[in-house]
Design a protein around this motif. Structure first.
Motif, PDB file in Angstrom:
ATOM      1  N   ILE A 110     -26.612  18.221  -3.991  1.00  0.00           N
ATOM      2  CA  ILE A 110     -26.987  16.852  -3.658  1.00  0.00           C
ATOM      3  C   ILE A 110     -27.591  16.844  -2.261  1.00  0.00           C
ATOM      4  O   ILE A 110     -26.930  17.223  -1.294  1.00  0.00           O
ATOM      5  CB  ILE A 110     -25.762  15.924  -3.713  1.00  0.00           C
ATOM      6  CG1 ILE A 110     -25.137  15.956  -5.112  1.00  0.00           C
ATOM      7  CG2 ILE A 110     -26.138  14.499  -3.319  1.00  0.00           C
ATOM      8  CD1 ILE A 110     -23.816  15.255  -5.206  1.00  0.00           C
ATOM      9  N   PRO A 111     -28.850  16.438  -2.120  1.00  0.00           N
ATOM     10  CA  PRO A 111     -29.457  16.438  -0.781  1.00  0.00           C
ATOM     11  C   PRO A 111     -28.834  15.369   0.105  1.00  0.00           C
ATOM     12  O   PRO A 111     -28.483  14.283  -0.369  1.00  0.00           O
ATOM     13  CB  PRO A 111     -30.937  16.122  -1.066  1.00  0.00           C
ATOM     14  CG  PRO A 111     -30.940  15.440  -2.386  1.00  0.00           C
ATOM     15  CD  PRO A 111     -29.784  15.996  -3.167  1.00  0.00           C
ATOM     16  N   PRO A 149     -33.911  14.404   4.823  1.00  0.00           N
ATOM     17  CA  PRO A 149     -34.284  15.786   5.145  1.00  0.00           C
ATOM     18  C   PRO A 149     -35.777  15.979   5.344  1.00  0.00           C
ATOM     19  O   PRO A 149     -36.202  16.933   5.984  1.00  0.00           O
ATOM     20  CB  PRO A 149     -33.790  16.579   3.919  1.00  0.00           C
ATOM     21  CG  PRO A 149     -32.755  15.712   3.272  1.00  0.00           C
ATOM     22  CD  PRO A 149     -33.197  14.303   3.539  1.00  0.00           C
ATOM     23  N   ARG A 150     -36.587  15.052   4.815  1.00  0.00           N
ATOM     24  CA  ARG A 150     -38.040  15.215   4.902  1.00  0.00           C
ATOM     25  C   ARG A 150     -38.694  14.238   5.873  1.00  0.00           C
ATOM     26  O   ARG A 150     -39.918  14.143   5.909  1.00  0.00           O
ATOM     27  CB  ARG A 150     -38.658  15.051   3.512  1.00  0.00           C
ATOM     28  CG  ARG A 150     -38.250  16.143   2.542  1.00  0.00           C
ATOM     29  CD  ARG A 150     -38.784  15.876   1.158  1.00  0.00           C
ATOM     30  NE  ARG A 150     -38.200  14.669   0.581  1.00  0.00           N
ATOM     31  CZ  ARG A 150     -38.474  14.225  -0.640  1.00  0.00           C
ATOM     32  NH1 ARG A 150     -39.340  14.867  -1.392  1.00  0.00           N
ATOM     33  NH2 ARG A 150     -37.899  13.136  -1.098  1.00  0.00           N
ATOM     34  N   GLY A 151     -37.901  13.510   6.631  1.00  0.00           N
ATOM     35  CA  GLY A 151     -38.516  12.542   7.529  1.00  0.00           C
ATOM     36  C   GLY A 151     -37.493  11.874   8.430  1.00  0.00           C
ATOM     37  O   GLY A 151     -36.427  12.413   8.706  1.00  0.00           O
TER      38      GLY A 151
END
Length: 295
Positions: A157-158, A253-255
């Motif tokens: 799960i991110p 995690p990406r921004g």
């Protein structure tokens, strides 16, 4: 009981080839046994598949229209004789169908493989309930999906996963027929929380203050899904004011992470003791503040 191929697909006898194909694709999505678990879905799927096989081919359709339920048993010579003046407009009945080239018929609708008759498994979806704290932290966990024989899956799960987001488990969906299995998608559902309200990646909570903290200002500790943080309360803060803490919401995690919004709610002692009451009375005697007066 005899059946009408046109009725099976829900089209008129004058339907075009495109209309027949569209009707078949719509019904195939609904009744394919890898998608529809109803006990009668497979029989319905076979019925519409045979109807499509017959009506999608102009030559076969013409024979079906001309000879009715026994069109497969009519010799070629008899067909030519009928063309020369034989009987037309026979009643339409259900005949015995043959095999189906699923790749030609589905054309990628279910992810068909490269060989004739091969078909990839359908993608499937299940819900993954999480608490706000679990969604914030992410990490590995074992998940048991209802209706899949009690099987457990190791799911990554991110951190900062949001409500409605899907997590893909490759090859864990419907089984294929000569092709690869589909994927299983777990759609995240974040459970309501007694303290936090989520709006995308932003976290909203109620910040309870004493009258003196609100009047004089303070640095107040607040518990968040990520741990304790300090909120600076400016002097003269009233109930309803929102204090924003940048980057203290759900991680991404990406921004950029979301923000935390603390809505002030001023609380008074429910049963003030003698000294507290005296102090409040002194304040009432010296203050000319009237919150009901328009300023």
């Amino acid at each position: 009981m005899a059946k009408d191929f046109y009725a099976a697909l829900g089209v008129s006898r004058n339907a075009t080839t495109d209309e027949i194909g569209q009707a078949y694709r719509t019904l195939a999505r609904k009744y394919h046994p890898d998608i529809n678990a109803d006990p009668g879905a497979e029989d319905r799927f076979k019925e519409i598949s045979e109807a499509y096989q017959v009506l999608s081919d102009p030559g076969t359709r013409a024979r079906y229209d001309r000879f009715g339920p026994d069109f497969r048993q009519i010799p070629e010579g008899a067909e030519r004789a009928a063309s020369a003046g034989g009987p037309r407009g026979a009643n339409v009945h259900f005949g015995q169908g043959g095999g189906i080239d699923f790749e030609d018929l589905f054309g990628g609708l279910f992810g068909a493989g490269s060989g004739a008759g091969r078909m990839s498994g359908a993608d499937q979806e299940a819900e993954l309930p999480l608490s706000v704290e679990e969604a914030y932290r992410g990490g590995k966990r074992q998940v048991s999906v209802t209706g899949r024989g009690g099987r457990e899956y190791d799911v990554a799960i991110p951190p900062g996963v949001t409500d409605g987001q899907r997590i893909r488990l490759a090859g864990e969906g419907g089984r294929g027929r000569g092709g690869p299995a589909g994927d299983l998608f777990l759609r995240v559902r974040i459970a309501p929380h007694s303290r936090y309200r989520l709006d995308g990646r932003d976290i909203h909570l109620v910040l309870r203050l004493t009258p003196w903290e609100a009047a004089l200002g303070a640095n107040v500790p607040v518990t968040t899904p990520g741990g304790e943080v300090k909120v600076r309360v400016p002097p003269g803060t009233s109930s309803g004011k929102r204090l924003r803490l940048r980057g203290e919401g759900m991680p991404d995690p990406r921004g950029r992470p979301g923000d935390l919004y603390a809505e002030v709610r001023i609380m008074v002692p429910p049963k003030p003791d003698r000294r507290e009451r005296e102090l409040f009375e002194q304040l009432a005697a010296v203050s000319d503040f009237d919150p009901r007066r328009t300023r």
